[in-house]
Structures are given as C-alpha cells and as structure tokens.
Scaffold this motif. Structure first.
Motif, PDB file in Angstrom:
ATOM      1  N   ASP A  45      23.537  17.916 159.508  1.00 23.15           N
ATOM      2  CA  ASP A  45      24.341  17.156 160.478  1.00 23.15           C
ATOM      3  C   ASP A  45      25.770  17.684 160.498  1.00 23.15           C
ATOM      4  O   ASP A  45      26.329  18.054 159.470  1.00 23.15           O
ATOM      5  N   ARG A  46      26.352  17.698 161.700  1.00 21.38           N
ATOM      6  CA  ARG A  46      27.702  18.221 161.912  1.00 21.38           C
ATOM      7  C   ARG A  46      28.659  17.075 162.204  1.00 21.38           C
ATOM      8  O   ARG A  46      28.460  16.333 163.147  1.00 21.38           O
ATOM      9  N   ILE A  47      29.698  16.969 161.373  1.00 27.09           N
ATOM     10  CA  ILE A  47      30.720  15.938 161.539  1.00 27.09           C
ATOM     11  C   ILE A  47      31.922  16.599 162.190  1.00 27.09           C
ATOM     12  O   ILE A  47      32.470  17.564 161.655  1.00 27.09           O
ATOM     13  N   VAL A  54      29.405  12.681 165.061  1.00 24.38           N
ATOM     14  CA  VAL A  54      28.274  13.200 164.288  1.00 24.38           C
ATOM     15  C   VAL A  54      27.311  13.801 165.297  1.00 24.38           C
ATOM     16  O   VAL A  54      26.824  13.109 166.195  1.00 24.38           O
ATOM     17  N   ASN A  55      27.109  15.095 165.178  1.00 22.87           N
ATOM     18  CA  ASN A  55      26.252  15.849 166.102  1.00 22.87           C
ATOM     19  C   ASN A  55      26.673  15.626 167.556  1.00 22.87           C
ATOM     20  O   ASN A  55      25.856  15.465 168.453  1.00 22.87           O
ATOM     21  N   VAL A  87      29.769  20.350 157.883  1.00 23.65           N
ATOM     22  CA  VAL A  87      28.311  20.335 157.942  1.00 23.65           C
ATOM     23  C   VAL A  87      27.785  19.799 156.609  1.00 23.65           C
ATOM     24  O   VAL A  87      28.132  20.317 155.548  1.00 23.65           O
ATOM     25  N   THR A  93      27.594   5.783 159.357  1.00 24.51           N
ATOM     26  CA  THR A  93      26.504   6.520 159.993  1.00 24.51           C
ATOM     27  C   THR A  93      25.780   7.384 158.966  1.00 24.51           C
ATOM     28  O   THR A  93      26.419   8.187 158.280  1.00 24.51           O
ATOM     29  N   LEU A 105      23.718  10.360 157.239  1.00 23.30           N
ATOM     30  CA  LEU A 105      23.722  11.802 157.439  1.00 23.30           C
ATOM     31  C   LEU A 105      22.432  12.412 156.914  1.00 23.30           C
ATOM     32  O   LEU A 105      21.907  11.985 155.890  1.00 23.30           O
ATOM     33  N   ARG A 106      21.954  13.424 157.630  1.00 24.88           N
ATOM     34  CA  ARG A 106      20.835  14.243 157.162  1.00 24.88           C
ATOM     35  C   ARG A 106      21.358  15.658 156.976  1.00 24.88           C
ATOM     36  O   ARG A 106      22.335  16.064 157.630  1.00 24.88           O
TER      37      ARG A 106
END
Length: 140
Positions: A125-127, A110-111, A135, A119, A121-122
C-alpha cells in the motif's frame, strides 16, 4: 489438647503454607510471561520504503506509533511545505498495521484515496503525503 492433635494441626499449617507458596510462585511466573509478551508486542516494528521527489528510495524501520511529518521530533521527517508538522501516525492494532491522518492540512492518501480515520494497511500500500510516498513493506 493432646500431643498427637497438635502435630496434626502443625502438619496442616505447614502443608497449607507450602500450597500457598507454590500458588504464589506459579502466579508470579504467569505474570512474568504476560509482561514478556507485552514487551515483545511493544517492540514490534514496521518497515516502509520512503520515496521523496528527487531522492533515491530509503528503507526505514519504525516502531509502533511513529509519527511522520515536517516536525523535527517525527520518526520520518519530510522537509516539504505540503506536509504538516505532525501529519500522520503509523501504528499496529493487534496484527494489523494502520495509518491515521493527524488532522493534517492537505490530508493523507492511501493508494490515491483520502482517508478520514484509522486505515488498515496491506503490504505494498502507498501512503501519500503531498508529493512524498511511503510504501508499506510489512511488519518486522
């Protein structure tokens, strides 16, 4: 027992039954409202932009609890040997979107950072799953 006493007892029984019926109907409607609220919560979905190497980005809407990976039964399928058959799960917990690695061979980022449990996510955020990126675009 005289006739008047019998009438008062009968009236008491009828009033009690009426109150019991009103309570039962009110309780049933509260249960229906709760069921609708749970049904609405279970219909919540998440929006992601899926980026695969050499392909244009794709906007994907998935339901809570979706699994991503290489397997055919996954909600988002990656035809990539660096992605495990069932790589990660995307879910909601309350108002928070989460990603969790499902013990994949190459891990989930994640990021850019490896995750070791659920985890949060906002938006944005890049998975990372190998060279693939998902994204998080938000809850729908």
């Amino acid at each position: 027992m005289d006739v008047t006493a019998i009438r008062w007892v009968s009236l008491g029984v009828v009033v009690s039954l009426g109150a019991l019926a009103a309570w039962a109907f009110a309780d049933a409607s509260r249960r229906d409202e709760t069921a609708v609220a749970h049904e609405d919560a279970s219909r919540r979905s998440l929006m992601f932009e899926v980026r695969r190497p050499g392909r244009p980005p794709e906007l994907v809407r998935i339901e809570d609890g979706a699994v991503v990976g290489r397997g055919r039964e996954c909600h988002i399928v990656f035809h990539d040997s660096t992605v495990s058959k069932e790589h990660a799960r995307l879910r909601l917990e309350g108002r928070t979107a989460l990603v969790e690695d499902l013990h994949s061979t190459n891990g989930t980022l994640v990021n850019g950072k490896a995750i070791d449990g659920p985890t949060p996510l906002r938006r944005g955020d890049r998975i990372g799953l190998g060279p693939n990126v998902i994204v998080f675009a938000g809850e729908v």
